[in-house]
Design a protein around this motif. Sequence first.
Motif, mmCIF file in Angstrom:
data_model
loop_
_atom_site.group_PDB
_atom_site.id
_atom_site.type_symbol
_atom_site.label_atom_id
_atom_site.label_comp_id
_atom_site.label_asym_id
_atom_site.label_seq_id
_atom_site.Cartn_x
_atom_site.Cartn_y
_atom_site.Cartn_z
ATOM 1 N N GLU A 65 -25.402 -23.037 29.468
ATOM 2 C CA GLU A 65 -26.554 -21.931 29.469
ATOM 3 C C GLU A 65 -26.710 -21.401 30.964
ATOM 4 O O GLU A 65 -26.594 -20.073 30.992
ATOM 5 C CB GLU A 65 -27.861 -22.340 29.005
ATOM 6 C CG GLU A 65 -27.690 -22.628 27.575
ATOM 7 C CD GLU A 65 -29.324 -23.140 27.023
ATOM 8 O OE1 GLU A 65 -29.733 -22.713 25.898
ATOM 9 O OE2 GLU A 65 -29.804 -23.893 27.782
ATOM 10 N N ASN A 66 -26.518 -22.446 31.815
ATOM 11 C CA ASN A 66 -26.639 -21.799 33.277
ATOM 12 C C ASN A 66 -25.507 -20.954 33.628
ATOM 13 O O ASN A 66 -25.638 -20.087 34.687
ATOM 14 C CB ASN A 66 -26.838 -23.141 34.322
ATOM 15 C CG ASN A 66 -28.448 -23.702 33.978
ATOM 16 O OD1 ASN A 66 -29.200 -23.382 33.611
ATOM 17 N ND2 ASN A 66 -28.393 -25.163 34.539
ATOM 18 N N LEU A 67 -24.465 -21.285 33.012
ATOM 19 C CA LEU A 67 -23.225 -20.431 33.482
ATOM 20 C C LEU A 67 -23.283 -19.325 32.599
ATOM 21 O O LEU A 67 -22.222 -18.636 32.568
ATOM 22 C CB LEU A 67 -21.969 -21.269 33.073
ATOM 23 C CG LEU A 67 -21.689 -22.628 33.980
ATOM 24 C CD1 LEU A 67 -20.651 -23.389 33.467
ATOM 25 C CD2 LEU A 67 -21.440 -21.969 35.379
ATOM 26 N N GLY A 68 -23.978 -18.825 31.658
ATOM 27 C CA GLY A 68 -24.142 -17.887 31.035
ATOM 28 C C GLY A 68 -23.659 -17.753 29.715
ATOM 29 O O GLY A 68 -23.690 -16.626 28.940
ATOM 30 N N TYR A 69 -23.408 -18.780 29.156
ATOM 31 C CA TYR A 69 -22.834 -18.980 27.806
ATOM 32 C C TYR A 69 -23.997 -19.221 26.699
ATOM 33 O O TYR A 69 -24.474 -20.172 26.135
ATOM 34 C CB TYR A 69 -21.810 -20.261 27.547
ATOM 35 C CG TYR A 69 -20.634 -19.954 28.351
ATOM 36 C CD1 TYR A 69 -19.679 -19.135 27.799
ATOM 37 C CD2 TYR A 69 -20.478 -20.660 29.439
ATOM 38 C CE1 TYR A 69 -18.421 -19.178 28.589
ATOM 39 C CE2 TYR A 69 -19.121 -20.393 30.263
ATOM 40 C CZ TYR A 69 -18.194 -19.618 29.561
ATOM 41 O OH TYR A 69 -16.997 -19.447 30.497
ATOM 42 N N ASP A 70 -24.994 -18.234 26.728
ATOM 43 C CA ASP A 70 -25.983 -18.191 25.789
ATOM 44 C C ASP A 70 -25.715 -18.145 24.313
ATOM 45 O O ASP A 70 -26.597 -18.476 23.524
ATOM 46 C CB ASP A 70 -27.050 -17.160 26.203
ATOM 47 C CG ASP A 70 -27.387 -17.045 27.757
ATOM 48 O OD1 ASP A 70 -27.792 -18.027 27.952
ATOM 49 O OD2 ASP A 70 -27.749 -15.984 28.126
#
Length: 92
Positions: free
Chosen positions: A27-32
């Motif tokens: 999630e922190n890497l943008g994989y929402d």
Amino acid sequence: MYKATISITLRSSILDPEGQTIHHALENLGYDQIDRVRMGKRAEVWIDEDDEAAARAVAREACEKLLANPVTENFEITLEPASAEEAEDAAA
């Protein structure tokens, strides 16, 4: 000879802190779009049996006695004939 690929995963009722940590990092890497992560392990076992049913029985017994914890883990066995190269390597 057969090659058993065994996937071992935590039962759905068991908390998976490793999976939760990885999910948070994703999630922190943008994989929402990733909703959930469950981690597990994989074992490859070469079984010297001529009969598929016998090879499957050996793989199942190995899982039940050692490879998987029956209280917290599930396992799935995929069985296929070992290639000639794999059989040769396993015999060495």
